[in-house]
Design a protein around this motif. Sequence first.
Motif, PDB file in Angstrom:
ATOM      1  N   SER A   1      -5.586  -1.792 -13.776  1.00 31.72           N
ATOM      2  CA  SER A   1      -5.247  -0.384 -13.587  1.00 31.72           C
ATOM      3  C   SER A   1      -6.309   0.337 -12.773  1.00 31.72           C
ATOM      4  CB  SER A   1      -5.071   0.311 -14.944  1.00 31.72           C
ATOM      5  OG  SER A   1      -6.296   0.291 -15.668  1.00 31.72           O
TER       6      SER A   1
ATOM      7  N   PRO B   1      -6.311   0.241  -7.123  1.00 28.81           N
ATOM      8  CA  PRO B   1      -5.184   1.003  -6.566  1.00 28.81           C
ATOM      9  C   PRO B   1      -4.317   0.152  -5.637  1.00 28.81           C
ATOM     10  CG  PRO B   1      -7.181   1.537  -5.377  1.00 28.81           C
ATOM     11  CD  PRO B   1      -7.597   0.600  -6.497  1.00 28.81           C
ATOM     12  N   ASN B   2      -3.667  -0.853  -6.217  1.00 30.80           N
ATOM     13  CA  ASN B   2      -2.839  -1.745  -5.411  1.00 30.80           C
ATOM     14  C   ASN B   2      -1.439  -1.802  -6.035  1.00 30.80           C
ATOM     15  OD1 ASN B   2      -1.590  -3.867  -4.051  1.00 30.80           O
ATOM     16  ND2 ASN B   2      -3.500  -5.019  -3.822  1.00 30.80           N
ATOM     17  N   PRO B   3      -0.415  -1.322  -5.314  1.00 28.60           N
ATOM     18  CA  PRO B   3       0.948  -1.308  -5.880  1.00 28.60           C
ATOM     19  C   PRO B   3       1.522  -2.699  -6.134  1.00 28.60           C
ATOM     20  CG  PRO B   3       0.987  -0.750  -3.540  1.00 28.60           C
ATOM     21  CD  PRO B   3      -0.460  -0.773  -3.956  1.00 28.60           C
TER      22      PRO B   3
ATOM     23  N   GLN C   1       1.973  -3.335  -9.765  1.00 25.67           N
ATOM     24  CA  GLN C   1       3.137  -2.652 -10.341  1.00 25.67           C
ATOM     25  C   GLN C   1       4.418  -3.429 -10.056  1.00 25.67           C
ATOM     26  OE1 GLN C   1       2.754   1.245  -8.501  1.00 25.67           O
ATOM     27  NE2 GLN C   1       1.887   2.116 -10.380  1.00 25.67           N
TER      28      GLN C   1
END
Length: 432
Positions: A34, A37-39, A42
């Motif tokens: 988390s 910051p890498n999508p 997700q």
Amino acid sequence: MRYMVTYDLMEASRNMNQWFGATALSMASYPMFSMVPNPAFQWMAAWGEVTERTFQRMVVKPDWGIESITGQDGRDHLIKIETVVEKPFGDLIHFDVQGRDEMDRRVLLVAPMSGHYATLLRSTVKSLLPDCEVYVTDWHNARDIPVSSGKFDIEDYTLYLMDFMRALGSDLHVIAICQPAPLTLAATAYLAELDPDAQPRSLTLIGGPIDPSAAPTEVTDFGHRVTMGQLEETMIQRVGFKYKGVGRMVYPGLLQLASFMSMNAERHGKAFINQISRVAQGEASDRDPHNKFYDEYLAVMDMPAEFYLSTVERIFKAGEIASNEFVVAGHKVDIGAITRVAVKTVEGGKDDISAPGQCVAALDLLTGLPDDMKASYIEPEAGHYGIFAGRSWRNNIRPLVLDFIDANSEAPARRARTAPKKARKSRKIAAE
């Protein structure tokens, strides 16, 4: 294909894909990631969640999920599902509405044994409960039935239906949905010959292949194109060691699901990609439209091999019902023996499985039934699923079926019919 190792390999493949999904979800959801910051994480978690759920649902029998209904007295009534008749290959169940007097309309819904559980009729049951006492044939998954329970073919299916009708008595209205329509017609005719007092008052046949050759579809073409030897060699397997039915010959639900998915591979693929996107963006929910549909669609059951093979050979290839040549336990059933059971057929104008013409053929077989006791209806814009679920069923077909039931009851129903949902502003029926 008729080996336990084949069945077990197929189950192992399903289990492995479920594990891959669960692993991807767990790894991508690790708290440390988390901070990155890498999508991609997700999307990895979303893919894992959708994949795990997809392959898990394939071996889970869905719950009916009908806990209560709102009665005309304005109160919520709890639903208790009770078993009326218990048999090895299927039970007769009753949706008992607690705290409500028994309804005048007593309806037996004959569910298909075509690869999905009877819960496929959940929305049909929910729509009828406010106005009827509802009974359903709840067929069992063949993989869970020991070999010692014997065989189960279309003749056994017909005899089961006769036993269920006898158990409920003649003050009954039968609705057969899709695949069981020809066998329900035969069961009613057999009762007319052997036990006339056990006949139902009306019989509604919805989208069933009474005469498959009357309007050929891809399904009927397949039935004529392949030989029985090819089907037995390529479609039939023995249940593996994991289940109670070990050694039983079945048409596996997973194999049939693969066939279903391949027929509309592009549409299903797009649906799953879109769902992964929604999960990644936090727009999905446990009971969103995608999950509600696929939780049911992916939940498949094995069919007894003899039932599947005899259906193809005798209903589709030989057309025994269509030609009035069907034999049960050595007795030739005469459809013309039905003389006092009102019969209505319902078809969907866009049904690509049981095309218009296949079901209405039943009326020509009823040579002993007066014309004023026969009826037919085509819903122009409905497909196969829409004729017993969804908007077409709720707004157009269901009212006509209830009118037909009332017209062929001993006396009109005492209770007023529930208004269509879209015309009511009161609380909706609880279904969760």
